[in-house]
Design a protein around this motif. Structure first.
Motif, mmCIF file in Angstrom:
data_model
loop_
_atom_site.group_PDB
_atom_site.id
_atom_site.type_symbol
_atom_site.label_atom_id
_atom_site.label_comp_id
_atom_site.label_asym_id
_atom_site.label_seq_id
_atom_site.Cartn_x
_atom_site.Cartn_y
_atom_site.Cartn_z
ATOM 1 N N LYS A 1 44.894 51.813 30.892
ATOM 2 C CA LYS A 1 45.864 50.869 31.458
ATOM 3 C C LYS A 1 45.153 49.714 32.165
ATOM 4 C CE LYS A 1 49.638 54.186 32.187
ATOM 5 N NZ LYS A 1 50.459 54.892 33.226
ATOM 6 N N ILE A 2 44.056 50.011 32.842
ATOM 7 C CA ILE A 2 43.295 48.955 33.513
ATOM 8 C C ILE A 2 42.749 47.966 32.490
ATOM 9 C CG2 ILE A 2 41.218 48.469 34.878
ATOM 10 C CD1 ILE A 2 41.681 51.126 36.317
ATOM 11 N N VAL A 3 42.208 48.492 31.394
ATOM 12 C CA VAL A 3 41.695 47.616 30.338
ATOM 13 C C VAL A 3 42.833 46.807 29.714
ATOM 14 C CG1 VAL A 3 40.561 47.583 28.080
ATOM 15 C CG2 VAL A 3 39.709 49.090 29.887
ATOM 16 N N ASP A 4 43.988 47.449 29.504
ATOM 17 C CA ASP A 4 45.161 46.725 28.997
ATOM 18 C C ASP A 4 45.487 45.544 29.903
ATOM 19 O OD1 ASP A 4 45.403 48.588 26.971
ATOM 20 O OD2 ASP A 4 47.045 49.694 27.930
ATOM 21 N N ASP A 5 45.525 45.799 31.212
ATOM 22 C CA ASP A 5 45.849 44.736 32.173
ATOM 23 C C ASP A 5 44.787 43.641 32.158
ATOM 24 O OD1 ASP A 5 48.076 46.159 32.835
ATOM 25 O OD2 ASP A 5 47.439 46.682 34.876
ATOM 26 N N ALA A 6 43.520 44.028 32.075
ATOM 27 C CA ALA A 6 42.440 43.039 32.049
ATOM 28 C C ALA A 6 42.607 42.085 30.875
ATOM 29 C CB ALA A 6 41.085 43.740 31.977
ATOM 30 N N ILE A 7 42.960 42.637 29.729
ATOM 31 C CA ILE A 7 43.134 41.809 28.527
ATOM 32 C C ILE A 7 44.394 40.959 28.632
ATOM 33 C CG2 ILE A 7 43.551 41.902 26.037
ATOM 34 C CD1 ILE A 7 41.800 44.464 26.024
ATOM 35 N N ASN A 8 45.499 41.560 29.053
ATOM 36 C CA ASN A 8 46.767 40.833 29.135
ATOM 37 C C ASN A 8 46.734 39.734 30.190
ATOM 38 O OD1 ASN A 8 47.886 42.446 27.124
ATOM 39 N ND2 ASN A 8 48.711 43.933 28.585
ATOM 40 N N LEU A 9 46.015 39.984 31.286
ATOM 41 C CA LEU A 9 45.924 39.002 32.370
ATOM 42 C C LEU A 9 44.787 38.009 32.169
ATOM 43 C CD1 LEU A 9 46.482 41.469 35.368
ATOM 44 C CD2 LEU A 9 48.095 39.735 34.558
#
Length: 394
Positions: A39-47
Motif C-alpha cells: 500500500k505504501i508503494v501504491d501511494d508513492a506511485i499514485n502521489l
C-alpha cells in the motif's frame, strides 16, 4: 518536494501466539506486513513522490526468507519503473555488512555501515542531502550522531537513523539525544526502531514513522507511514494509516445469568457494538463483573473454554477475531485461599516494573534474542494474567 518516510516493515513477521484461527484469517494476518508495504508503494506511485526513505528493519530477522526478499525487490522494482528513488538502511533486526546495493534495483541506494551522505537533485533543481548508516551488528551502543555532518549548501538535508533516545542504562540501539539531532540543522530526521508513530520535535521534525503494520497486542492503534511535503522552507509530515489489521482491547460486562449460551451471546453482541468496523480487529477481550457469575462460569472463563466457544462461533466474521480473554477482578483476592491479599499487592508493586522484568529476563534476552519482545511487555496485562492463574480452580 514530497517524499515518504517509513521504517520497521518487519516483512515476514511470524505473528507468534495466535492460535485456533481459520486458515484464511491466519493467511491474511501472516501476509499483513507485505500488504501494508505494498500500500505504501501504491501511494508513492499514485502521489508521484520524489523519493522514499526506509529507516531500518525491513526484515524481521537477520536471516531473511526468500519470500520476503523477493517481495521487497519486486516492490522496489515497481518504484524503479515509476522513476522513484529509494534510500534505505538496515537496523538491529536485519543488520549485516553492506556490500553495494545487495542486488536491489538500480533506483535503490543502501547506506553502508559507516555514516555517509548522498545528494539527490530533484526535477525542480533543488538539492537534497540524505545522511545515514546501516547496522553491521545487532547492538550499536555508541552514539553515531557525532559522525553525521552539519547541514551544508544543499537546499534540504535529511537525517536517517535507526535508534533510540538515550537512557540512563541499556543503550543498545544507536542512542541519541533530541538536542544533538537538532544541532545538525537538518530539515527532517527520519527515525526508525520505535514502532509507534510519533513526533519527538517539530522544528525540525524529528519523527518516528512507527511500523506500517502492528505485529502484536502491544502495537495497538493505527499504523502507517508519513507523507512529508515542503511548505516554504519547512518540511511538514502527515501521518497516513495503511495497516489492514489493528490490535485492540474491548471491555465488556458479564451479565448475571445461569445460561451459558445467553452469556456468550451477550458477549458477542457487546463486542460487535464496540469493535471498529475497519480495519480488521484482533481483539483482546476484557470481561468485567465476573464476580456475579456462577462459579462454573468463572471456571470456564479461566480455563479458556469460553474463549474457544467464542472463536468457534466467530469463524465467519469478517470484522474481528478474539485472540485473548482476560478477566478483570473487581474485588480483592478472595479465591487465593493461601495468599494474603495485602502481601500480594505489595509484591505486585515490586515485581511488575520494567526494571525488575528486565533484570529477571536478562540472560534469556541475550541468549534467545528476545530483548525487543521483552521491552514491549504490557505489564498491566501481565499482572492480570498472573492474578488469573493464581485464582484458577483446578
Amino acid at each position: 518536494m514530497r517524499f515518504i518516510h517509513t521504517a520497521d516493515l518487519h516483512l515476514d513477521s511470524p505473528f507468534l501466539g495466535l492460535t485456533a484461527m481459520p486458515t484464511s484469517l491466519w493467511e491474511r494476518v501472516h501476509s499483513s506486513t507485505f500488504t501494508a508495504f505494498q500500500k505504501i508503494v501504491d501511494d508513492a506511485i499514485n502521489l508521484r513522490v520524489d523519493f522514499v526513505l526506509i529507516s531500518g528493519d525491513i526484515y524481521d530477522r537477520d536471516q531473511q526468507s526468500i519470500a520476503a526478499t523477493d517481495f521487497f525487490t519486486q516492490q522496489c522494482e515497481r518504484l524503479n519503473r515509476a522513476r522513484i528513488p529509494v534510500y534505505l538502511l538496515y537496523g538491529n533486526h536485519d543488520y549485516h555488512v553492506v556490500h553495494g546495493t545487495d542486488s536491489l534495483p538500480a533506483n535503490v541506494y543502501v547506506f553502508g555501515n559507516q555514516v555517509t551522505t548522498t545528494v539527490l537533485t530533484l526535477a525542480n533543481h533543488e538539492t537534497v542531502a540524505i545522511s545515514g548508516f546501516s547496522y553491521d551488528q545487532r547492538w550499536i551502543e555508541r552514539d553515531q550522531v557525532k559522525d553525521y555532518p552539519q547541514k551544508g549548501n544543499t537546499v534540504w538535508h535529511i537525517g536517517m537513523l535507526h535508534g533510540a533516545v538515550q537512557q540512563s542504562t541499556a543503550n543498545h540501539y544507536a542512542p541519541f539525544t533530541i538536542s544533538e539531532l537538532a544541532s545538525k540543522n537538518y530539515d527532517y530526521w527520519a527515525l526508525g526502531h520505535i514502532h509507534k508513530h510519533q513526533l519527538l520535535a517539530q522544528n525540525p521534525p524529528i519523527v518516528y514513522s512507527g511500523n506500517p503494520q502492528g505485529r502484536h497486542k502491544n502495537e495497538s492503534g493505527q499504523h502507517g507511514y508519513y507523507l512529508v511535503e515542503s511548505h516554504g522552507k519547512k518540511l511538514v509530515p502527515h501521518f497516513k494509516a495503511v495497516a489492514g489489521i489493528e490490535w485492540s482491547t474491548v471491555n465488556v460486562t458479564a451479565i448475571p445469568t445461569a445460561n451459558l449460551t445467553e452469556f456468550e451471546r451477550s458477549l458477542s453482541q457487546q463486542i460487535a457494538a464496540k469493535a471498529k468496523k475497519t480495519p480488521f480487529q484482533l481483539i483482546a477481550l476484557t470481561i468485567e463483573g465476573s464476580n456475579h457469575l456462577p462459579s462454573a462460569f468463572r471456571h470456564l472463563l479461566a480455563n479458556g473454554d469460553v474463549l474457544e466457544h467464542l472463536q468457534t462461533q466467530n469463524k465467519a466474521n469478517n470484522n474481528w477475531w478474539i485472540y485473548d480473554l482476560l478477566i478483570h477482578q473487581q474485588s480483592s483476592l478472595p479465591s487465593m485461599t493461601d495468599l494474603d491479599a495485602d502481601y500480594w499487592q505489595q509484591a505486585a508493586k515490586e515485581v511488575f516494573t520494567p526494571a525488575r522484568i528486565a533484570e529477571l529476563t536478562k540472560s534469556l534476552a541475550r541468549e534467545a534474542d528476545l530483548a525487543d519482545k521483552l521491552a514491549t511487555l504490557d505489564l498491566e496485562q501481565l499482572k492480570q494474567a498472573t492474578t488469573q492463574l493464581l485464582r484458577r480452580e483446578d
